[in-house]
Write a protein that holds these residues in place. Structure first.
Motif, PDB file in Angstrom:
ATOM      1  N   ASN A  10       0.825  -1.205   0.000  1.00  0.00           N
ATOM      2  CA  ASN A  10       0.000   0.000   0.000  1.00  0.00           C
ATOM      3  C   ASN A  10       0.860   1.256   0.000  1.00  0.00           C
ATOM      4  O   ASN A  10       2.025   1.228   0.380  1.00  0.00           O
ATOM      5  CB  ASN A  10      -0.965   0.006   1.188  1.00  0.00           C
ATOM      6  N   SER A  11       0.229   2.351  -0.418  1.00  0.00           N
ATOM      7  CA  SER A  11       0.887   3.660  -0.357  1.00  0.00           C
ATOM      8  C   SER A  11       0.826   4.157   1.083  1.00  0.00           C
ATOM      9  O   SER A  11       0.051   3.646   1.898  1.00  0.00           O
ATOM     10  CB  SER A  11       0.176   4.647  -1.287  1.00  0.00           C
ATOM     11  N   LEU A  12       1.614   5.169   1.381  1.00  0.00           N
ATOM     12  CA  LEU A  12       1.619   5.721   2.733  1.00  0.00           C
ATOM     13  C   LEU A  12       0.253   6.303   3.110  1.00  0.00           C
ATOM     14  O   LEU A  12      -0.127   6.295   4.273  1.00  0.00           O
ATOM     15  CB  LEU A  12       2.708   6.790   2.874  1.00  0.00           C
ATOM     16  N   ASP A  13      -0.513   6.757   2.112  1.00  0.00           N
ATOM     17  CA  ASP A  13      -1.852   7.269   2.398  1.00  0.00           C
ATOM     18  C   ASP A  13      -2.925   6.183   2.241  1.00  0.00           C
ATOM     19  O   ASP A  13      -4.103   6.477   2.082  1.00  0.00           O
ATOM     20  CB  ASP A  13      -2.177   8.528   1.594  1.00  0.00           C
ATOM     21  N   ASN A  14      -2.517   4.946   2.324  1.00  0.00           N
ATOM     22  CA  ASN A  14      -3.400   3.774   2.428  1.00  0.00           C
ATOM     23  C   ASN A  14      -4.273   3.493   1.209  1.00  0.00           C
ATOM     24  O   ASN A  14      -5.459   3.194   1.340  1.00  0.00           O
ATOM     25  CB  ASN A  14      -4.251   3.829   3.696  1.00  0.00           C
ATOM     26  N   PHE A  15      -3.648   3.543   0.036  1.00  0.00           N
ATOM     27  CA  PHE A  15      -4.314   3.082  -1.176  1.00  0.00           C
ATOM     28  C   PHE A  15      -3.553   1.862  -1.682  1.00  0.00           C
ATOM     29  O   PHE A  15      -2.335   1.768  -1.529  1.00  0.00           O
ATOM     30  CB  PHE A  15      -4.341   4.179  -2.247  1.00  0.00           C
ATOM     31  N   ILE A  16      -4.286   0.924  -2.287  1.00  0.00           N
ATOM     32  CA  ILE A  16      -3.645  -0.290  -2.817  1.00  0.00           C
ATOM     33  C   ILE A  16      -3.446  -0.210  -4.328  1.00  0.00           C
ATOM     34  O   ILE A  16      -2.744  -1.042  -4.895  1.00  0.00           O
ATOM     35  CB  ILE A  16      -4.431  -1.564  -2.446  1.00  0.00           C
ATOM     36  N   ALA A  17      -4.065   0.792  -4.946  1.00  0.00           N
ATOM     37  CA  ALA A  17      -3.917   1.006  -6.390  1.00  0.00           C
ATOM     38  C   ALA A  17      -4.452   2.391  -6.718  1.00  0.00           C
ATOM     39  O   ALA A  17      -5.173   2.999  -5.934  1.00  0.00           O
ATOM     40  CB  ALA A  17      -4.694  -0.056  -7.173  1.00  0.00           C
ATOM     41  N   ARG A  18      -4.082   2.859  -7.916  1.00  0.00           N
ATOM     42  CA  ARG A  18      -4.668   4.101  -8.406  1.00  0.00           C
ATOM     43  C   ARG A  18      -6.157   3.861  -8.651  1.00  0.00           C
ATOM     44  O   ARG A  18      -6.610   2.720  -8.689  1.00  0.00           O
ATOM     45  CB  ARG A  18      -4.011   4.516  -9.724  1.00  0.00           C
ATOM     46  N   THR A  19      -6.908   4.911  -8.888  1.00  0.00           N
ATOM     47  CA  THR A  19      -8.338   4.792  -9.157  1.00  0.00           C
ATOM     48  C   THR A  19      -8.605   3.873 -10.350  1.00  0.00           C
ATOM     49  O   THR A  19      -9.567   3.111 -10.356  1.00  0.00           O
ATOM     50  CB  THR A  19      -8.951   6.190  -9.408  1.00  0.00           C
ATOM     51  N   ASP A  20      -7.703   3.898 -11.352  1.00  0.00           N
ATOM     52  CA  ASP A  20      -7.865   3.046 -12.541  1.00  0.00           C
ATOM     53  C   ASP A  20      -7.299   1.640 -12.339  1.00  0.00           C
ATOM     54  O   ASP A  20      -7.240   0.847 -13.272  1.00  0.00           O
ATOM     55  CB  ASP A  20      -7.224   3.697 -13.766  1.00  0.00           C
ATOM     56  N   GLY A  21      -6.851   1.328 -11.109  1.00  0.00           N
ATOM     57  CA  GLY A  21      -6.287   0.014 -10.822  1.00  0.00           C
ATOM     58  C   GLY A  21      -4.787  -0.063 -11.012  1.00  0.00           C
ATOM     59  O   GLY A  21      -4.179  -1.096 -10.729  1.00  0.00           O
ATOM     60  N   GLY A  22      -4.168   0.991 -11.483  1.00  0.00           N
ATOM     61  CA  GLY A  22      -2.730   0.988 -11.747  1.00  0.00           C
ATOM     62  C   GLY A  22      -1.893   0.846 -10.487  1.00  0.00           C
ATOM     63  O   GLY A  22      -2.195   1.418  -9.442  1.00  0.00           O
ATOM     64  N   GLY A 141      -7.356   6.880  -4.891  1.00  0.00           N
ATOM     65  CA  GLY A 141      -7.195   5.539  -5.427  1.00  0.00           C
ATOM     66  C   GLY A 141      -8.148   4.562  -4.767  1.00  0.00           C
ATOM     67  O   GLY A 141      -9.169   4.956  -4.201  1.00  0.00           O
ATOM     68  N   ILE A 142      -7.794   3.301  -4.848  1.00  0.00           N
ATOM     69  CA  ILE A 142      -8.595   2.243  -4.226  1.00  0.00           C
ATOM     70  C   ILE A 142      -8.126   2.119  -2.784  1.00  0.00           C
ATOM     71  O   ILE A 142      -6.964   1.799  -2.531  1.00  0.00           O
ATOM     72  CB  ILE A 142      -8.427   0.917  -4.984  1.00  0.00           C
ATOM     73  N   PRO A 143      -9.005   2.388  -1.815  1.00  0.00           N
ATOM     74  CA  PRO A 143      -8.575   2.408  -0.421  1.00  0.00           C
ATOM     75  C   PRO A 143      -8.234   1.022   0.125  1.00  0.00           C
ATOM     76  O   PRO A 143      -8.855   0.026  -0.238  1.00  0.00           O
ATOM     77  CB  PRO A 143      -9.766   3.003   0.319  1.00  0.00           C
ATOM     78  N   LEU A 144      -7.246   1.004   1.004  1.00  0.00           N
ATOM     79  CA  LEU A 144      -6.860  -0.214   1.700  1.00  0.00           C
ATOM     80  C   LEU A 144      -7.961  -0.660   2.652  1.00  0.00           C
ATOM     81  O   LEU A 144      -8.325  -1.825   2.702  1.00  0.00           O
ATOM     82  CB  LEU A 144      -5.558   0.028   2.468  1.00  0.00           C
TER      83      LEU A 144
END
Length: 175
Positions: A10-22, A141-144
Motif C-alpha cells: 500500500n501507499s503511505l496514504d493507504n491506497f492499494i492502487a490508483r483509481t484506474d487500478g494501476g 485511489g482504491i482504499p486499503l
C-alpha cells in the motif's frame, strides 16, 4: 486453528492502487521478495475477492490461475467461472472462512482490497496483518480499508525498513 493473515502492498496514504487500478508506483525489491517467499512457505490457502482475483488474472499469462500451487478461493456472487484450480465461493464469506480456519492445513492468506477484508475483520477472522508500505502519497485511489463498524486493536510484531524506502510492518490482531 489455522492463522489468517491479511497482506498487501500500500501507499503511505493507504491506497492499494490508483483509481484506474494501476500499480506502477510499487517498488519491488529483493528484501520484499524475501519476506514474500518466507510468507508463501507458511500458507497453503489464499482467499481473494472478485476484484483482486480479476486483477491477478489480468496479469497472468493465458488467463490461468495466478496461484496454481496454492488452494485458491475466490469470493464472488457475480463471477460466473474461475480458472482451473480456483474455486468460487458464493456463500457467506465469514461462515466459510470460520469453517476453513477449523480445518487441518497451513496458514491462510487474505489478499487484496478492502471490501472483502472488511467482512473478515468485522467477523473477527483475521489474526495478523502484513503490509509493505511504499513511500508515495497517491492522493486518491482504491482504499486499503473501508469504514468498519468496530475498532480493531493491533499489536506490533515486526517493523523493518527496506533499502528502497519501503517499510514492512506486521501486526497481530488483538481480540
Amino acid at each position: 486453528m489455522r492463522k489468517v493473515t491479511f497482506g498487501v502492498a500500500n501507499s503511505l496514504d493507504n491506497f492499494i492502487a490508483r483509481t484506474d487500478g494501476g500499480v506502477d508506483w510499487l517498488m519491488w525489491s529483493d528484501e520484499a521478495a524475501a519476506v514474500t517467499v518466507a510468507f508463501w512457505g507458511k500458507i497453503d490457502t489464499i482467499l481473494l475477492g472478485r476484484k483482486t482475483y480479476e486483477f491477478a488474472l489480468k496479469h497472468t499469462e493465458a488467463q490461468e490461475n495466478p496461484y496454481p500451487e496454492i488452494k485458491t478461493f475466490v469470493f464472488s456472487r457475480t463471477l460466473e467461472a474461475a480458472a482451473e484450480g480456483a474455486e468460487i465461493v458464493r456463500e457467506n464469506a465469514a461462515e466459510f472462512v470460520r469453517d476453513l480456519k477449523n480445518q487441518d492445513g497451513k496458514e491462510i492468506c487474505v489478499m487484496g482490497g478492502g471490501d472483502f477484508a472488511k467482512t473478515l475483520f468485522e467477523a473477527g477472522l483475521i489474526d495478523e496483518i502484513g503490509f509493505n508500505i511504499h513511500p508515495v502519497l497517491l492522493g486518491q485511489g482504491i482504499p486499503l480499508f473501508l469504514e468498519m463498524n468496530r475498532r480493531i486493536d493491533l499489536e506490533l510484531i515486526e517493523s523493518r525498513q527496506f533499502k528502497n524506502g519501503c517499510v514492512y510492518v506486521s501486526y497481530r490482531v488483538k481480540n
